[in-house]
Design an enzyme around this catalytic site. Structure first.
Site, PDB file in Angstrom:
ATOM      1  CD1 TRP A   1      49.875 -19.607   5.409  1.00 53.16           C
ATOM      2  CD2 TRP A   1      48.238 -18.453   6.399  1.00 53.16           C
ATOM      3  NE1 TRP A   1      50.198 -19.469   6.737  1.00 53.16           N
ATOM      4  CE2 TRP A   1      49.212 -18.755   7.375  1.00 53.16           C
ATOM      5  CE3 TRP A   1      47.112 -17.722   6.781  1.00 53.16           C
ATOM      6  CZ2 TRP A   1      49.095 -18.359   8.704  1.00 53.16           C
ATOM      7  CZ3 TRP A   1      46.990 -17.336   8.111  1.00 53.16           C
ATOM      8  CH2 TRP A   1      47.971 -17.652   9.056  1.00 53.16           C
TER       9      TRP A   1
ATOM     10  CD  GLU B   1      55.075 -15.726   3.669  1.00 58.51           C
ATOM     11  OE1 GLU B   1      55.987 -15.189   4.338  1.00 58.51           O
ATOM     12  OE2 GLU B   1      54.782 -16.928   3.782  1.00 58.51           O
TER      13      GLU B   1
ATOM     14  CB  THR C   1      50.677 -10.449  13.444  1.00 54.34           C
ATOM     15  OG1 THR C   1      50.694  -9.048  13.165  1.00 54.34           O
ATOM     16  CG2 THR C   1      49.469 -10.760  14.309  1.00 54.34           C
TER      17      THR C   1
ATOM     18  CG  LEU D   1      47.051  -7.096  10.987  1.00 51.17           C
ATOM     19  CD1 LEU D   1      46.296  -7.015   9.671  1.00 51.17           C
ATOM     20  CD2 LEU D   1      47.461  -8.535  11.271  1.00 51.17           C
ATOM     21  N   GLY D   2      50.673  -4.393  13.002  1.00 51.40           N
ATOM     22  CA  GLY D   2      52.005  -3.821  12.914  1.00 51.40           C
ATOM     23  C   GLY D   2      52.037  -2.553  12.094  1.00 51.40           C
TER      24      GLY D   2
ATOM     25  CE1 TYR E   1      61.787 -16.150   5.224  1.00 46.61           C
ATOM     26  CE2 TYR E   1      59.727 -14.904   5.180  1.00 46.61           C
ATOM     27  CZ  TYR E   1      60.447 -16.038   5.545  1.00 46.61           C
ATOM     28  OH  TYR E   1      59.808 -17.060   6.201  1.00 46.61           O
TER      29      TYR E   1
ATOM     30  CG  ASP F   1      62.178 -18.780   9.090  1.00 47.25           C
ATOM     31  OD1 ASP F   1      62.916 -19.770   9.327  1.00 47.25           O
ATOM     32  OD2 ASP F   1      60.942 -18.818   9.239  1.00 47.25           O
TER      33      ASP F   1
ATOM     34  CB  CYS G   1      64.010 -27.153  16.330  1.00 46.50           C
ATOM     35  SG  CYS G   1      65.742 -26.987  16.804  1.00 46.50           S
TER      36      CYS G   1
ATOM     37  CB  CYS H   1      63.683 -33.582  20.665  1.00 43.07           C
ATOM     38  SG  CYS H   1      64.779 -32.174  20.954  1.00 43.07           S
TER      39      CYS H   1
ATOM     40  CB  CYS I   1      62.372 -33.817  16.420  1.00 42.84           C
ATOM     41  SG  CYS I   1      63.571 -33.136  15.241  1.00 42.84           S
TER      42      CYS I   1
ATOM     43  CB  CYS J   1      69.564 -33.686  15.963  1.00 39.68           C
ATOM     44  SG  CYS J   1      69.621 -32.105  16.821  1.00 39.68           S
TER      45      CYS J   1
END
Length: 319
Positions: free
Chosen positions: A45, A58, A64, A103-104, A143, A161, A209, A215, A220, A226
């Site tokens: 995707w 989404e 999942t 898938l919930g 969202y 998120d 993270c 890291c 990172c 940071c």
């Protein structure tokens, strides 16, 4: 974002004290985008800007793990490649696919089916492009609407998120406050680049993270800015854990749908014995428990309940 925005401190008035992001916003942005484009996880995707395909990804990803979503996403789109195809599908088949792929919550499949119908019937087959408009689709909250706007139309706001919160909290000492996280994410995101930016910052939280940070292992790109990397303190806001699927109501909702797909309709006790080995009509997991489960599914428009000629409750899959 204007040049004056880059030079200004952010965060005053969030309710948790003042905070500020690094002064050199542009270097912070460039480092993250370059890191992401140099080698990120390849999910299918991420190679499309089709809003339908992105919406499916989404919704599937809400409960999942992403690695498990890939096969389900590909199978779903092979079977229903467009909103028109999904809108014309039998809802029971869509819910059955959801159940078969674990898938919930099944009502997510129902809402996705209804959203496809809205796109076809109310929007002439064309997705709305702005987050506020996308929220008019069934089951699409802020969202998800923002994610679709970002990844399909490059027209979204900064995504916030769990991963993004963890990154912001550790890297820039943003207080554990939703308003502060929103403000910081918006300040960081370059104008007109929501697609690459939101993908990149979520990737940072997903592979670098993480709860146990990696890291140096993954290079990172924000180590020089940071706070956590400098101090060695990698605490992060508490994140609610996903309840176990095994033995959950989600699991038995799925079993009910799967069983009724096979038998079409069943009396209460017959259904109970088919979905769990410890079903006892008068026990803890008996008629009262199962009736409550079925009433929830009826409210979601997935099953119908009626009383048979002998007075027994009968459950039937709604078509």
């Amino acid at each position: 974002m204007s040049e004056s925005d880059d030079d200004a401190d952010a965060g005053s008035g969030t309710g948790d004290g003042d905070w500020s992001l690094p002064n050199d916003h542009e270097s912070v942005r460039e480092a993250l985008i370059a890191w992401y484009e140099d080698g990120h996880r390849e999910f299918p995707w991420r190679r499309t800007d089709d809003p339908y395909e992105i919406l499916v990804s989404e919704v599937m990803s809400q409960q999942t793990q992403l690695d498990r979503v890939v096969e389900a996403w590909e199978g779903f789109l092979e079977r229903w490649p467009t909103t028109a195809a999904l809108a014309d599908a039998d809802r029971a088949d869509v819910v059955g696919f959801w159940t078969d792929h674990s898938l919930g919550y099944n009502n997510r499949a129902k809402y996705l089916h209804e959203a496809a119908g809205q796109v076809e019937n109310e929007y002439d087959g064309e997705f709305p492009t702005a987050p506020d408009e996308l929220q008019e689709l069934m089951g699409v909250g802020p969202y998800t609407a923002n994610a679709v706007a970002s990844f399909a139309f490059n027209n979204g706001d900064a995504v916030v998120d769990t991963n993004v919160k963890r990154v912001a909290y550790r890297a820039f000492s943003i207080p554990d406050d939703d308003a502060a996280f929103e403000a910081a994410a918006s300040e960081l995101m370059p104008d007109g680049e929501s697609r690459v930016w939101n993908n990149a910052i979520m990737e940072l939280g997903g592979v670098a993270c993480t709860q146990t940070p990696k890291c140096d292992e993954v290079g990172c790109p924000w180590r020089e800015w940071c706070d956590a990397y400098a101090s060695g303190d990698f605490t992060a806001p508490d994140v609610p854990t996903q309840p176990s699927f095994e033995g959950s109501r989600r699991q038995f909702r799925g079993r009910v749908i799967g069983t009724l797909r096979e038998y079409d309709e069943l009396e209460l006790d017959t259904l109970g014995h088919r979905i769990r080995v410890d079903y006892a009509p008068d026990g803890e997991y008996g008629r009262e428990w199962l009736t409550g489960l079925l009433e929830d599914l009826e409210s979601d428009g997935l099953v119908d309940l009626e009383t048979g000629e002998d007075g027994a409750l009968v459950a039937r899959l709604r078509r």
